[in-house]
Design a protein around this motif. Structure first.
Motif, PDB file in Angstrom:
ATOM      1  N   LEU A 254      -9.137  10.160   1.266  1.00  0.00           N
ATOM      2  CA  LEU A 254      -9.164   8.722   1.565  1.00  0.00           C
ATOM      3  C   LEU A 254     -10.061   7.930   0.625  1.00  0.00           C
ATOM      4  O   LEU A 254      -9.888   6.716   0.472  1.00  0.00           O
ATOM      5  CB  LEU A 254      -9.618   8.514   3.007  1.00  0.00           C
TER       6      LEU A 254
ATOM      7  N   TYR B 141       0.829  -1.206   0.000  1.00  0.00           N
ATOM      8  CA  TYR B 141       0.000   0.000   0.000  1.00  0.00           C
ATOM      9  C   TYR B 141       0.870   1.266   0.000  1.00  0.00           C
ATOM     10  O   TYR B 141       0.625   2.218   0.746  1.00  0.00           O
ATOM     11  CB  TYR B 141      -0.922   0.004   1.219  1.00  0.00           C
TER      12      TYR B 141
ATOM     13  N   LYS C 143     -10.029   7.575  -2.325  1.00  0.00           N
ATOM     14  CA  LYS C 143      -9.278   6.984  -3.435  1.00  0.00           C
ATOM     15  C   LYS C 143      -8.693   5.622  -3.071  1.00  0.00           C
ATOM     16  O   LYS C 143      -8.152   4.943  -3.944  1.00  0.00           O
ATOM     17  CB  LYS C 143      -8.141   7.916  -3.853  1.00  0.00           C
ATOM     18  N   PHE C 144      -8.788   5.224  -1.806  1.00  0.00           N
ATOM     19  CA  PHE C 144      -8.081   4.025  -1.357  1.00  0.00           C
ATOM     20  C   PHE C 144      -9.055   3.032  -0.704  1.00  0.00           C
ATOM     21  O   PHE C 144      -9.272   3.052   0.509  1.00  0.00           O
ATOM     22  CB  PHE C 144      -6.978   4.413  -0.373  1.00  0.00           C
TER      23      PHE C 144
ATOM     24  N   SER D  27       0.509   9.166   0.094  1.00  0.00           N
ATOM     25  CA  SER D  27      -0.536  10.181   0.130  1.00  0.00           C
ATOM     26  C   SER D  27      -0.730  10.717   1.548  1.00  0.00           C
ATOM     27  O   SER D  27      -0.896  11.921   1.760  1.00  0.00           O
ATOM     28  CB  SER D  27      -1.841   9.610  -0.410  1.00  0.00           C
TER      29      SER D  27
ATOM     30  N   GLU E 163      -8.711   0.003  -0.026  1.00  0.00           N
ATOM     31  CA  GLU E 163      -8.115  -0.936   0.928  1.00  0.00           C
ATOM     32  C   GLU E 163      -8.327  -0.494   2.370  1.00  0.00           C
ATOM     33  O   GLU E 163      -8.250  -1.298   3.292  1.00  0.00           O
ATOM     34  CB  GLU E 163      -6.613  -1.114   0.657  1.00  0.00           C
ATOM     35  N   THR E 164      -8.616   0.811   2.552  1.00  0.00           N
ATOM     36  CA  THR E 164      -8.906   1.294   3.904  1.00  0.00           C
ATOM     37  C   THR E 164     -10.377   1.674   4.084  1.00  0.00           C
ATOM     38  O   THR E 164     -11.002   1.272   5.068  1.00  0.00           O
ATOM     39  CB  THR E 164      -8.003   2.484   4.275  1.00  0.00           C
TER      40      THR E 164
ATOM     41  N   GLU F 253       1.226   3.629  -2.208  1.00  0.00           N
ATOM     42  CA  GLU F 253       0.563   4.860  -2.661  1.00  0.00           C
ATOM     43  C   GLU F 253      -0.244   5.499  -1.533  1.00  0.00           C
ATOM     44  O   GLU F 253      -0.264   6.716  -1.382  1.00  0.00           O
ATOM     45  CB  GLU F 253      -0.336   4.559  -3.861  1.00  0.00           C
ATOM     46  N   LEU F 254      -0.911   4.684  -0.742  1.00  0.00           N
ATOM     47  CA  LEU F 254      -1.663   5.204   0.398  1.00  0.00           C
ATOM     48  C   LEU F 254      -0.717   5.859   1.401  1.00  0.00           C
ATOM     49  O   LEU F 254      -0.989   6.958   1.898  1.00  0.00           O
ATOM     50  CB  LEU F 254      -2.451   4.069   1.068  1.00  0.00           C
TER      51      LEU F 254
ATOM     52  N   VAL G 131      -6.187  -1.046   7.332  1.00  0.00           N
ATOM     53  CA  VAL G 131      -6.248  -1.570   5.959  1.00  0.00           C
ATOM     54  C   VAL G 131      -6.395  -3.086   6.019  1.00  0.00           C
ATOM     55  O   VAL G 131      -6.001  -3.730   6.998  1.00  0.00           O
ATOM     56  CB  VAL G 131      -4.974  -1.206   5.161  1.00  0.00           C
TER      57      VAL G 131
END
Length: 746
Positions: free
Chosen positions: A612, A544, A614-615, A550, A617-618, A546-547, A730
């Motif tokens: 957030l 993760y 955009k993600f 960010s 996974e979370t 990219e997260l 996540v």
């Protein structure tokens, strides 16, 4: 006489040599004499030599016959050429001792080798009285017939009250259908019945019905005193969940969870004082099984028909079995056993089709069984217990509680039913009434391990930590059914840690050896097998990146929105309410919970929420949260573990004092170095990672720290000002997309 003698002599001479045999044959014009023909027929040889059965040929024929017998037996069994159950069912009409079947004792009675039992009337089974009601309902020194009539009247009166009271209550209470437990495990009682050779009379436990660990689950989130319906039991569990009200779906649409408990390590020694007492004679006596009395006088007369229908159910021909029992109910509407069989088939069918609607029908039919006249006490108990269990499965906790209350009224001396009633109260959050029930049980049976562990659980929930320890400890040590549960090891160890008892890790170790925990340090209870397990993670290991980038790139934006919410003084930061603090002030402001966005909260931090989104996974992690966390000076968070190994936790530092804020996760540093952690040693040693007896980490502003909170972790805030971090959960990176969609929320 002379001719016969000559023929015999001729036979003998023909066997004296091949030459004379040939001459004799030739002189007769190519045909044999009568004597020769007779000799050949009886085993002689065509060359004239006297035969008979030689040793070799006799053995050959013997083996052929033996093999034919073996294969015939195999064919009879393999192709089911003889319906033994039907034969036994027909023999049931010769039942002489009133136990519902034909056995050796019945044969002895019929042959005059044994006297008929004085407790049974010397009449055919069609005229025999059904099994009497439980002893606890029988007055002393009363006429037997009056005893039975009075007991039946009491039971029927209570059942009619239950029907009316339950309809009124279910109409007035709206109970949300919560996450349902493992369906297969809940069929354990039924499986036990199916293994019994007598299809109409399944085996049940003597004295008390066992409380299996799948029967009650004590859901340990980070909050440590919450009761929920059962979720996990066994190695791999398929869980059926009822749909939430705000997102209705068809009954056939279900959520499947692969929840696992880690396997027990082999060849591990268990301390003698905590052994399960498997060899204890008293323990063996407890689990001794006997046949319950499920057939009343009338049902004995239709036992063959009942057995035929039950045989279909046992063979998995559920639809055919349902139809067979429906027909029996139509023909014999007053037959309790026929209606009970119909309820069981509907129960099976609900599992097969994964249909809550069919299961509701089964629950209704179980109630119909209990409402019939002349229901044997054992059948009445089985029906209502199963009804209560299925109600809990659907999340109808108050309806289940009513059923349990009636069971206790009908069978007041059955402590196992009172234990179930206590669980019923706990499932609706009524700890006070549950406590009263267990106090009553322990006053009668002070060594009841099941009651002890639950009573200890309640005491710990009331923050009576020291008082809870002996009940939890003695309850587990009893080895009673339902006590060898990871939740009790969890709470016992946690209670011991809080009072400074060094035996805490001994109990964690024992829980690990018995398969409840993945390790002494990783003690989560809602797990998926095979996931990578380590306390600290790097962004690259999680995948993760990219997260993480960010979050670190926008940390000031996230910080400023958090500080703005704090300044509004609108009470958006709520105190931690999971009983994890030894002391201090710790509050949280939650943006996402169980994969659901909190719209009101996001109004206070709109840019952070947009970032957030955009993600997934979370934001889609239904086993985690996204929240701000503020901790004030003088706070200590007890050692604790998260509920599941299915998530990882990210901490983004926002406002971090230069000194005094530390976190420990297991006994490992972020670099993977292990250092022995000694409970309580933080009081004696400095908080640094360069040496000492344990490892502590700290936060950095604008940096993400990642750890697996299913491992034990502990926090200290000894700075002079507040600490503010942003918590982002996540999914564990090794979970498949299907698992992420189907795992129930926590």
């Amino acid at each position: 006489m002379a001719q016969r003698k000559n023929a015999k002599s001729s036979g003998n001479s023909s066997s004296s040599g091949s030459g004379s045999g040939s001459t004799s044959a030739g002189s007769s014009g190519g045909s044999s004499s009568p004597g020769a023909r007779r000799e050949t027929k009886h085993g002689g040889h065509k060359n004239g030599r006297k035969g008979g059965l030689s040793g070799t040929s006799f053995f050959t024929w013997f083996m052929v016959i033996a093999l034919l017998g073996v294969w015939t037996s195999v064919a009879v069994v393999w192709f089911d050429l003889v319906d033994y159950e039907e034969v036994l069912g027909k023999l049931g009409i010769y039942d002489a001792d009133g136990d519902g079947d034909f056995d050796v004792d019945d044969a002895k009675v019929l042959l005059g080798l044994k006297e008929r039992s004085t407790s049974e009337p010397a009449v055919p089974p069609e005229e025999a009285e059904p099994h009497a009601e439980p002893e606890e309902l029988v007055p002393v020194e009363a006429d037997p017939q009056n005893i039975e009539d009075e007991a039946k009247e009491q039971i029927q009166s209570l059942l009619h009250e239950m029907v009316h009271a339950e309809h009124e209550t279910e109409d007035s209470y709206h109970v949300e259908e919560t996450v349902s437990p493992d369906y297969n495990q809940d069929m354990e009682e039924m499986t036990s019945e199916q293994e019994n050779p007598d299809s109409s009379e399944p085996v049940v436990e003597d004295e008390r019905l066992h409380h299996d660990t799948d029967d009650v689950t004590y859901q340990v989130y980070e909050e440590q005193a919450v009761y929920e319906p059962p979720e996990n039991e066994g190695i791999e569990i398929t869980e059926v969940t009822a749909p939430p009200e705000d997102n209705p779906v068809e009954d056939s649409q279900v959520i499947v969870e692969e929840v696992s408990i880690f396997p027990v390590e082999e060849q591990q020694e268990v301390p003698p004082e905590t052994n399960r007492k498997a060899d204890d004679p008293e323990q063996k006596a407890k689990v001794k099984k006997k046949k319950p009395k499920l057939l009343n006088k009338f049902d004995k007369t239709i036992k063959a028909e009942l057995d035929a229908a039950e045989k279909l159910r046992k063979r998995g021909k559920i639809e055919e079995a349902v139809n067979a029992f429906k027909e029996l109910v139509r023909k014999y509407p007053q037959s309790p056993r026929a209606r009970y069989g119909k309820a069981q088939c509907e129960d099976d069918l609900a599992e097969k089709r994964r249909s809550n609607e069919v299961l509701r029908g089964a629950i209704k039919t179980y109630q119909e069984v209990a409402s019939l006249p002349d229901v044997p006490a054992d059948l009445l108990k089985l029906s209502l217990k199963r009804r209560s269990d299925r109600q809990q499965f659907l999340g109808h906790m108050r309806g289940s509680l009513l059923t349990l209350q009636r069971l206790v009224q009908l069978f007041p001396n059955d402590t196992s039913l009172k234990n179930d009633l206590g669980v019923g109260y706990l499932l609706i959050g009524d700890n006070d009434n549950a406590k009263k029930v267990y106090e009553e049980v322990l006053s009668v049976t002070p060594n009841d391990g099941f009651a002890k562990v639950h009573y200890g659980f309640i005491l710990k929930a009331q923050n009576k930590i020291a008082e809870s320890i002996p009940y939890l400890k003695e309850g587990i040590e009893s080895g009673d059914p339902g006590t060898d549960d990871g939740r009790f090891y969890f709470h016992l160890g946690d209670a011991m840690q809080r009072v400074g008892n060094k035996e805490a890790y001994k109990w964690y170790e024992l829980g690990h050896k018995r398969g409840h925990f993945a390790s002494v340090w990783q003690r989560s209870l809602y797990n998926v097998n095979g996931l990578k397990a380590q306390p600290w993670w790097t962004p690259k290991e999680t995948g993760y990146t990219e997260l993480v980038k960010s979050l670190e790139r926008n940390w000031k934006l996230i910080r400023d929105e958090g500080l703005a919410v704090m300044d509004k003084a609108k009470g958006l930061f709520l105190p931690e309410d999971e009983n994890l603090r030894e002391k201090g002030d710790w509050s949280q402001f939650t943006l996402w919970q169980q994969g659901r966005r909190n719209e009101n909260a996001c109004k206070g931090a709109p840019k952070t929420c947009t970032l957030l989104e955009k993600f997934p996974e979370t934001t889609g992690c239904r086993r985690g949260q996204i929240k701000y966390s503020i901790m004030h000076p003088g706070t200590h968070v007890w050692p604790h573990t998260g509920p599941t190994n299915c998530r990882l936790r990210m901490h983004l530092g926002l406002v971090i004092p230069k000194e005094g804020c530390k976190i420990r996760c297991a006994n490992e540093t972020k670099n993977g170095d292990f250092r022995p952690y000694i409970p309580g040693s933080e009081i004696k040693h400095s908080h640094n990672t360069g040496g000492g007896a344990y490892s502590l980490e700290t936060w950095e502003e604008g940096k993400v720290l990642i750890f697996d909170d299913s491992f034990e972790h502990e926090v200290w805030q000894d700075a002079s000002s507040f600490r503010l971090i942003f918590i982002v959960d996540v999914w564990h990176p090794e979970l498949t997309p299907q698992q992420r969609r189907s795992l129930p929320a926590i």
